[in-house]
Design a protein around this motif. Structure first.
Motif, PDB file in Angstrom:
ATOM      1  N   VAL A 141       0.820  -1.173   0.035  1.00  0.00           N
ATOM      2  CA  VAL A 141      -0.033  -0.141  -0.286  1.00  0.00           C
ATOM      3  C   VAL A 141       0.845   1.181  -0.111  1.00  0.00           C
ATOM      4  CG1 VAL A 141      -1.706   1.355   1.099  1.00  0.00           C
ATOM      5  CG2 VAL A 141      -2.067  -1.103   1.166  1.00  0.00           C
ATOM      6  N   GLU A 142       1.884   1.321   0.954  1.00  0.00           N
ATOM      7  CA  GLU A 142       2.558   2.597   1.004  1.00  0.00           C
ATOM      8  C   GLU A 142       3.950   2.621  -0.033  1.00  0.00           C
ATOM      9  OE1 GLU A 142      -0.029   2.364   4.367  1.00  0.00           O
ATOM     10  OE2 GLU A 142       1.626   0.862   4.057  1.00  0.00           O
ATOM     11  N   LYS A 143       4.474   1.547  -0.334  1.00  0.00           N
ATOM     12  CA  LYS A 143       5.649   1.578  -1.038  1.00  0.00           C
ATOM     13  C   LYS A 143       5.517   1.431  -2.531  1.00  0.00           C
ATOM     14  CE  LYS A 143       8.442  -0.181   3.046  1.00  0.00           C
ATOM     15  NZ  LYS A 143       9.220  -1.181   3.500  1.00  0.00           N
ATOM     16  N   ASP A 144       4.570   0.820  -2.943  1.00  0.00           N
ATOM     17  CA  ASP A 144       4.211   0.548  -4.464  1.00  0.00           C
ATOM     18  C   ASP A 144       4.409   2.010  -5.028  1.00  0.00           C
ATOM     19  OD1 ASP A 144       3.785  -0.612  -7.063  1.00  0.00           O
ATOM     20  OD2 ASP A 144       1.885  -1.488  -6.312  1.00  0.00           O
ATOM     21  N   GLU A 145       4.544   2.019  -6.275  1.00  0.00           N
ATOM     22  CA  GLU A 145       4.702   3.243  -7.238  1.00  0.00           C
ATOM     23  C   GLU A 145       3.573   3.474  -8.283  1.00  0.00           C
ATOM     24  OE1 GLU A 145       6.162   6.762  -8.123  1.00  0.00           O
ATOM     25  OE2 GLU A 145       6.828   5.769  -6.270  1.00  0.00           O
ATOM     26  N   SER A 146       3.229   2.566  -8.740  1.00  0.00           N
ATOM     27  CA  SER A 146       2.042   2.564  -9.877  1.00  0.00           C
ATOM     28  C   SER A 146       0.713   2.392  -9.427  1.00  0.00           C
ATOM     29  CB  SER A 146       2.439   1.601 -11.077  1.00  0.00           C
ATOM     30  OG  SER A 146       1.669   1.696 -12.176  1.00  0.00           O
ATOM     31  N   TRP A 147      -0.306   3.309  -9.788  1.00  0.00           N
ATOM     32  CA  TRP A 147      -1.604   3.145  -9.358  1.00  0.00           C
ATOM     33  C   TRP A 147      -1.481   2.772  -8.022  1.00  0.00           C
ATOM     34  CZ3 TRP A 147      -4.981   5.631 -12.273  1.00  0.00           C
ATOM     35  CH2 TRP A 147      -4.522   5.693 -13.569  1.00  0.00           C
ATOM     36  N   PRO A 185      -1.129  11.464  -5.659  1.00  0.00           N
ATOM     37  CA  PRO A 185      -1.664  12.172  -4.223  1.00  0.00           C
ATOM     38  C   PRO A 185      -1.125  11.334  -3.158  1.00  0.00           C
ATOM     39  CG  PRO A 185      -3.479  11.905  -5.898  1.00  0.00           C
ATOM     40  CD  PRO A 185      -2.327  11.129  -6.439  1.00  0.00           C
ATOM     41  N   GLY A 186      -0.344  11.908  -2.300  1.00  0.00           N
ATOM     42  CA  GLY A 186       0.284  11.488  -1.135  1.00  0.00           C
ATOM     43  C   GLY A 186       1.641  11.097  -1.162  1.00  0.00           C
ATOM     44  N   LYS A 187       2.230  11.286  -2.501  1.00  0.00           N
ATOM     45  CA  LYS A 187       3.733  11.020  -2.790  1.00  0.00           C
ATOM     46  C   LYS A 187       4.198  12.437  -3.327  1.00  0.00           C
ATOM     47  CE  LYS A 187       3.507   6.086  -3.559  1.00  0.00           C
ATOM     48  NZ  LYS A 187       4.533   5.800  -2.584  1.00  0.00           N
ATOM     49  N   TYR A 266      -1.152  -5.205   0.538  1.00  0.00           N
ATOM     50  CA  TYR A 266      -0.540  -5.556   1.876  1.00  0.00           C
ATOM     51  C   TYR A 266       0.223  -4.486   2.191  1.00  0.00           C
ATOM     52  CZ  TYR A 266      -1.401 -10.227  -0.357  1.00  0.00           C
ATOM     53  OH  TYR A 266      -2.057 -11.346  -1.051  1.00  0.00           O
ATOM     54  N   ARG A 267       0.334  -4.594   3.691  1.00  0.00           N
ATOM     55  CA  ARG A 267       1.309  -4.100   4.539  1.00  0.00           C
ATOM     56  C   ARG A 267       2.081  -4.807   5.507  1.00  0.00           C
ATOM     57  NH1 ARG A 267      -3.610  -0.563   5.503  1.00  0.00           N
ATOM     58  NH2 ARG A 267      -3.320   1.327   4.479  1.00  0.00           N
ATOM     59  N   GLY A 268       3.156  -4.221   6.168  1.00  0.00           N
ATOM     60  CA  GLY A 268       3.975  -4.862   7.014  1.00  0.00           C
ATOM     61  C   GLY A 268       4.264  -6.194   6.579  1.00  0.00           C
TER      62      GLY A 268
END
Length: 378
Positions: A141-147, A185-187, A266-268
């Motif tokens: 969720v946080e580290k991906d870069e595309s869509w 958004p958010g990045k 996913y997270r964590g």
């Protein structure tokens, strides 16, 4: 570990029962998938790769010549669709250079990648580095870069205009140039700025090189617009560029969204490279498959981006017995992939944000957005 309750699959929404849990850890390791793929599928033939470049460049050049020769309003729309699709094909070959699947020579990959991507106004190294991040962290969720899915808190802080532009067609399929300049958004950061937080200090020289190449191409287009006329350049280059952007956003979105069963993010500790990669979706684009170098064969590409595009179909067939239900057989397309528009429309309408908490999450819907959209455009 916090796991969000699973939503109904698209099939379950229509009364069908879905029993397979795509978020469950797979009963196989990535080494088992790798071992199932024939050894020759990993071999990169630079001459074969260059032959595809030559083929595409010849077609692009021939289309330009035909458009100028006929110069009729009957031919121009045909040219725009064909040339925009060929621009997208050039991008895919540059994409292979970025992954190193074009050849074993980093010098050749860089030269060809810069030529191909600069010609369609993509900063090669800037994009290459962020796309590498996408592959390394896909499904996170946080580290991906595309869509990347928006966490609920970020989503709710967006103004209504931004929400409309992101979740109302046709705006999302023109997002790519804005993403290059401003990300999502958010990045924060830009693919053109060597000091962007997208890049490490050791990568700044590469980013400067790519931004310089992009600037040269933009200057050439500006010069041609002045000397030949902006209207002619808009017809020859501008409209195909917009069609290329539509292809890029359409294809990349559907590789990671819009499957008939909602797929997890996913997270964590729940995330790992294999589980993230297995949420990728293969797509069939009909007669376009061979034109855009089988980029729709995407699951194996995501797990093993070193495999050249001309081996992806064979590698996928070999890996299917290992993947089992974690491989989602793409719906067969007619000559033109109109069926995928349905999946795009459904996903854009339903997939708006994910929960701020939980290590396994699924897209949720904002019913207010649809109501606001109708009110806004009435």
């Amino acid at each position: 570990m916090v796991k969000e309750s699973k939503p109904l699959s698209y099939g379950a929404e229509n009364g069908e029962k879905g029993s397979f849990d795509p978020s469950a850890p797979p009963p196989f390791k990535i080494a088992e998938i790798r071992a199932s793929i024939p050894k020759h599928c990993w071999v990169k033939n630079p001459w074969k790769s260059l032959s595809y470049v030559l083929r595409d460049v010849i077609v692009v050049t021939a289309l330009i010549g035909a458009a100028i020769w006929f110069n009729s309003w009957f031919f121009w729309p045909l040219y725009w669709v064909a040339q925009g699709t060929m621009f997208w094909a050039l991008f895919v070959l540059g994409h292979d250079c970025g992954h190193g699947s074009f050849s074993n020579s980093s010098t050749l990959n860089s030269i060809v990648g810069h030529i191909l991507h600069s010609s369609i106004l993509v900063p090669y190294h800037g994009w290459r580095i962020s796309h590498k991040t996408h592959h390394q962290h896909h499904g996170h969720v946080e580290k991906d870069e595309s869509w990347v899915p928006l966490p609920e808190k970020i989503y709710k802080n967006l103004d209504n205009t931004t929400k409309l532009l992101r979740f109302t067609l046709p705006f999302p399929i023109f997002a790519y140039p804005f993403y290059l300049w401003y990300r999502s958004p958010g990045k924060e950061g830009s693919h053109f700025n060597p000091y962007s937080n997208l890049f490490s200090p050791s990568e700044r020289k590469d980013v400067i090189t790519s931004t310089l190449c992009w600037s040269i191409m933009f200057s050439v287009l500006l010069y041609l617009s002045i000397t030949l006329g902006p209207f002619l350049m808009f017809k020859v280059y501008g409209v195909p560029y917009l069609v290329f952007v539509m292809w890029l956003d359409f294809v990349t979105y559907l590789h990671h969204h819009g499957y008939k069963q909602k797929l997890p993010w996913y997270r964590g500790q729940e995330w790992d490279y294999l589980r993230g990669g297995l949420t990728t979706v293969d797509r069939d684009y009909g007669w376009v498959n061979s034109i855009h170098h089988d980029i729709g064969t995407h699951v194996i590409h995501h797990l093993f981006p070193q495999i050249p595009h001309y081996h992806l179909i064979e590698a996928t067939e070999a890996a299917k017995p290992v993947l089992g239900k974690y491989y989602r057989e793409p719906e067969k397309s007619g000559p033109i992939p109109f069926h995928l528009i349905t999946y795009l429309l459904h996903s854009i309408k339903q997939d708006h944000f994910v929960s701020d908490t939980g290590d396994i999450v699924y897209y949720q819907n904002d019913p207010k957005l649809q109501k606001y959209s109708f009110t806004k455009f009435e």
